[in-house]
Design an enzyme around this catalytic site. Structure first.
Site, PDB file in Angstrom:
ATOM      1  N   LYS A 165      52.615  57.941  31.047  1.00 18.58           N
ATOM      2  CA  LYS A 165      52.889  57.488  32.404  1.00 18.58           C
ATOM      3  C   LYS A 165      54.007  56.450  32.375  1.00 18.58           C
ATOM      4  O   LYS A 165      54.160  55.798  31.353  1.00 18.58           O
ATOM      5  CB  LYS A 165      51.638  56.920  33.094  1.00 18.58           C
ATOM      6  CG  LYS A 165      50.843  55.839  32.338  1.00 18.58           C
ATOM      7  CD  LYS A 165      51.413  54.567  31.838  1.00 18.58           C
ATOM      8  CE  LYS A 165      52.054  53.523  32.558  1.00 18.58           C
ATOM      9  NZ  LYS A 165      52.498  52.344  31.764  1.00 18.58           N
ATOM     10  N   TYR A 254      49.012  51.781  37.693  1.00 19.44           N
ATOM     11  CA  TYR A 254      47.553  51.842  37.516  1.00 19.44           C
ATOM     12  C   TYR A 254      46.844  51.623  38.848  1.00 19.44           C
ATOM     13  O   TYR A 254      45.848  52.273  39.153  1.00 19.44           O
ATOM     14  CB  TYR A 254      47.085  50.777  36.513  1.00 19.44           C
ATOM     15  CG  TYR A 254      47.478  51.069  35.084  1.00 19.44           C
ATOM     16  CD1 TYR A 254      46.643  51.813  34.262  1.00 19.44           C
ATOM     17  CD2 TYR A 254      48.674  50.600  34.566  1.00 19.44           C
ATOM     18  CE1 TYR A 254      47.004  52.085  32.951  1.00 19.44           C
ATOM     19  CE2 TYR A 254      49.050  50.868  33.259  1.00 19.44           C
ATOM     20  CZ  TYR A 254      48.209  51.608  32.454  1.00 19.44           C
ATOM     21  OH  TYR A 254      48.567  51.889  31.171  1.00 19.44           O
TER      22      TYR A 254
HETATM   23  P1  NAD Z   1      58.199  50.771  22.958  1.00 21.54           P
HETATM   24  O1  NAD Z   1      59.461  50.122  23.355  1.00 21.54           O
HETATM   25  O2  NAD Z   1      57.252  50.020  22.093  1.00 21.54           O
HETATM   26  O3  NAD Z   1      58.476  52.180  22.257  1.00 21.54           O
HETATM   27  C1  NAD Z   1      59.474  53.071  22.734  1.00 21.54           C
HETATM   28  C2  NAD Z   1      59.933  53.967  21.603  1.00 21.54           C
HETATM   29  O4  NAD Z   1      60.949  54.813  22.119  1.00 21.54           O
HETATM   30  C3  NAD Z   1      60.513  53.204  20.407  1.00 21.54           C
HETATM   31  O5  NAD Z   1      60.064  53.799  19.221  1.00 21.54           O
HETATM   32  C4  NAD Z   1      62.015  53.397  20.571  1.00 21.54           C
HETATM   33  O6  NAD Z   1      62.714  53.364  19.345  1.00 21.54           O
HETATM   34  C5  NAD Z   1      62.054  54.789  21.189  1.00 21.54           C
HETATM   35  N1  NAD Z   1      63.289  55.112  21.900  1.00 21.54           N
HETATM   36  C6  NAD Z   1      63.918  56.303  21.851  1.00 21.54           C
HETATM   37  N2  NAD Z   1      65.029  56.298  22.583  1.00 21.54           N
HETATM   38  C7  NAD Z   1      65.136  55.062  23.091  1.00 21.54           C
HETATM   39  C8  NAD Z   1      66.103  54.448  23.930  1.00 21.54           C
HETATM   40  N3  NAD Z   1      67.176  55.120  24.398  1.00 21.54           N
HETATM   41  N4  NAD Z   1      65.914  53.159  24.274  1.00 21.54           N
HETATM   42  C9  NAD Z   1      64.814  52.478  23.845  1.00 21.54           C
HETATM   43  N5  NAD Z   1      63.856  53.022  23.043  1.00 21.54           N
HETATM   44  C10 NAD Z   1      64.021  54.302  22.676  1.00 21.54           C
HETATM   45  O7  NAD Z   1      57.471  51.202  24.321  1.00 21.54           O
HETATM   46  P2  NAD Z   1      55.954  51.592  24.523  1.00 21.54           P
HETATM   47  O8  NAD Z   1      55.232  50.401  25.024  1.00 21.54           O
HETATM   48  O9  NAD Z   1      55.435  52.312  23.350  1.00 21.54           O
HETATM   49  O10 NAD Z   1      56.091  52.592  25.772  1.00 21.54           O
HETATM   50  C11 NAD Z   1      56.505  53.942  25.617  1.00 21.54           C
HETATM   51  C12 NAD Z   1      55.926  54.773  26.762  1.00 21.54           C
HETATM   52  O11 NAD Z   1      54.516  54.667  26.736  1.00 21.54           O
HETATM   53  C13 NAD Z   1      56.343  54.336  28.166  1.00 21.54           C
HETATM   54  O12 NAD Z   1      56.499  55.441  28.998  1.00 21.54           O
HETATM   55  C14 NAD Z   1      55.188  53.484  28.648  1.00 21.54           C
HETATM   56  O13 NAD Z   1      55.041  53.461  30.061  1.00 21.54           O
HETATM   57  C15 NAD Z   1      54.028  54.202  27.987  1.00 21.54           C
HETATM   58  N6  NAD Z   1      52.887  53.294  27.730  1.00 21.54           N
HETATM   59  C16 NAD Z   1      51.672  53.672  28.168  1.00 21.54           C
HETATM   60  C17 NAD Z   1      50.583  52.850  27.968  1.00 21.54           C
HETATM   61  C18 NAD Z   1      49.230  53.287  28.441  1.00 21.54           C
HETATM   62  O14 NAD Z   1      48.310  52.476  28.405  1.00 21.54           O
HETATM   63  N7  NAD Z   1      49.064  54.543  28.842  1.00 21.54           N
HETATM   64  C19 NAD Z   1      50.739  51.628  27.324  1.00 21.54           C
HETATM   65  C20 NAD Z   1      51.998  51.280  26.861  1.00 21.54           C
HETATM   66  C21 NAD Z   1      53.076  52.128  27.080  1.00 21.54           C
END
Ligand code: NAD
Length: 416
Positions: A165, A254
């Site tokens: 999401k 959420y």
């Molecule tokens: P994060 O920044 O920790 O991870 C993002 C990943 O994407 C990294 O590994 C990064 O290297 C990669 N990536 C690839 N292309 C990129 C670019 N162009 N710019 C930046 N990063 C790039 O983020 P996260 O917290 O893991 O979030 C990722 C996804 O998961 C989002 O869509 C977020 O909304 C979702 N999320 C959901 C929940 C949940 O509870 N369902 C919780 C956290 C995050």
């Protein structure tokens, strides 16, 4: 994000997980009248209620010896801290491949999870996954604006898709994903993990069973004190082209999704307001935003989200016979719901992992293969994800125009 963490929080506690740890300590000192321990045997939803699907936590499927293989795309915080470890508790799903822009990281994590080098992919050679029979589905955990392209590529490779999401940053991208899934005849599921949280299910069950009478007012706040500039993983969240927006896209969603489930309906009118930016960090996306939904039933929801107020995740649902309070509501563990009625308070809570193999992450991962094997639709469909994105866009439109936005798309469901 660098959410403030209590000293005793587990090492991998992040974001809403931290709120959960705080919630647990609050819970230890709570003075509720009765404490009921939930079990897997929550009452089923009352029959005759139409509208949104009701999550079913039971997992009766015997899936044979071969488990459903996932390739996880994006090895950021959520993937590493929550999703990858959850495979250990899955009954029907296993991790079979990793896709990352960082080959060293992919190799290191692959080793940790026993993934062979041949099942490690980069973003550019990702399409070769089509030839990999170990991979049944692709789980996209990338910045929001990248979800759509990777989903379309995964469908083209003949795989099912689980997507984090918010589903995408535009309604057009959501539609593109849905169409690609239909063309490939593959399933698309959105990672709404709360649908697999026993406390969320208890709250929905209470709301729909008439326990508080007719639900009339919802207030929901979803805040994460963490948008600093020193954490590089925060950057994409503050960059509109990658995030599609600020706290609303990340946290407010959420409240949007949850209030639709609690009300068992879709809103017909949206109003919203964005607070002036508190810091140059928020030059591209909003920090504090509030919104209101009006429902056909006359019910009203009020939501807020922010990156700079104390980490909170809360729902309060008021009816004419009682009140339901979820606080914390969307944590990774230790959520809690209280039913307040005639002066009595009854509370349900469940620290994560106390229900065998039923933590919300592994239940979510298992749900896709179960639905495919049974031939039933997943709970959080692409259409559900798209409805939330339409509402998020309406909230932004209402905030930017200062006007109410009509959202009576009552025929959208007919297109599912
Ligand atoms: P994060 O920044 O920790 O991870 C993002 C990943 O994407 C990294 O590994 C990064 O290297 C990669 N990536 C690839 N292309 C990129 C670019 N162009 N710019 C930046 N990063 C790039 O983020 P996260 O917290 O893991 O979030 C990722 C996804 O998961 C989002 O869509 C977020 O909304 C979702 N999320 C959901 C929940 C949940 O509870 N369902 C919780 C956290 C995050």
């Amino acid at each position: 994000m660098n959410a403030r963490s209590p000293k005793d929080a587990p090492k991998n506690a992040t974001r809403r997980g931290v709120v959960g740890a705080l919630g647990a300590s609050l819970l230890a000192g709570s003075a509720t009248k009765a404490m009921a321990q939930p079990s897997m045997g929550f009452a089923p939803p009352p029959s005759g209620l139409g509208g949104r699907p009701f999550p079913n936590l039971l997992r009766p499927l015997a899936n044979g010896p071969r488990k459903f293989g996932y390739a996880v795309v994006g090895l950021g915080k959520y993937a590493i801290n929550q999703i990858l470890p959850a495979f250990a508790e899955c009954q029907h799903a296993r991790l079979t491949a990793l896709v990352s822009g960082d080959a060293t990281k992919a190799r290191r994590i692959g080793k940790q999870y026993g993934i062979s080098e041949s099942n490690l992919y980069s973003y550019s050679d990702f399409d070769k996954i089509a030839q990999n029979p170990d991979v049944d589905a692709v789980y996209i955990i990338l910045p929001n604006a990248l979800h759509a392209d990777f989903a379309v590529r995964a469908f083209r490779a003949g795989k099912h898709v689980m997507c984090e999401k918010p589903m995408a940053t535009s309604v057009e991208d959501c539609q593109r994903m849905i169409d690609a899934g239909k063309r490939a005849n593959k399933e698309l599921m959105i990672g709404y993990r709360c649908h697999f949280d026993p406390i969320t299910n208890k709250a929905i069950s209470l709301a729909r069973s008439g326990a508080i009478g007719k639900p009339q007012i919802i207030t929901t706040d979803n805040n994460d004190l963490g948008a600093d500039t020193t954490d590089p993983t925060t950057h994409w969240r503050l960059t509109r082209a990658l995030s599609g927006g600020g706290s609303l896209m990340d946290l407010g969603i959420y409240g949007v999704n949850g209030s639709r489930y609690m009300m068992n309906d879709d809103p017909i009118e949206v109003r919203a307001m964005i607070a002036p930016n508190s810091s140059p960090v928020f030059s591209q996306v909003e920090d504090i935003i509030t919104w209101q939904f009006r429902y056909r039933s006359g019910g009203i929801a009020h939501g807020s989200s922010s990156f700079t107020t104390y980490s909170t995740t809360r729902f309060c649902l008021q009816g004419d016979k009682g009140t339901l309070l979820m606080d914390p509501a969307t944590s990774y563990w230790s959520n809690r719901v209280s039913l307040c009625k005639s002066g009595d308070i009854e509370t349900w809570s469940t620290p994560m992992f106390t229900i065998d193999a039923l933590n919300q992450f592994s239940a979510q991962l298992d749900h896709l293969p179960i639905s495919i094997a049974k031939g039933t639709r997943v709970l959080a469909t692409g259409e559900e994800g798209m409805q939330d994105v339409r509402l998020l866009q309406s909230i932004y439109k209402a905030a930017h125009t200062g006007r109410a936005v009509a959202t009576d798309w009552s025929d959208w469901r007919k297109t599912i």
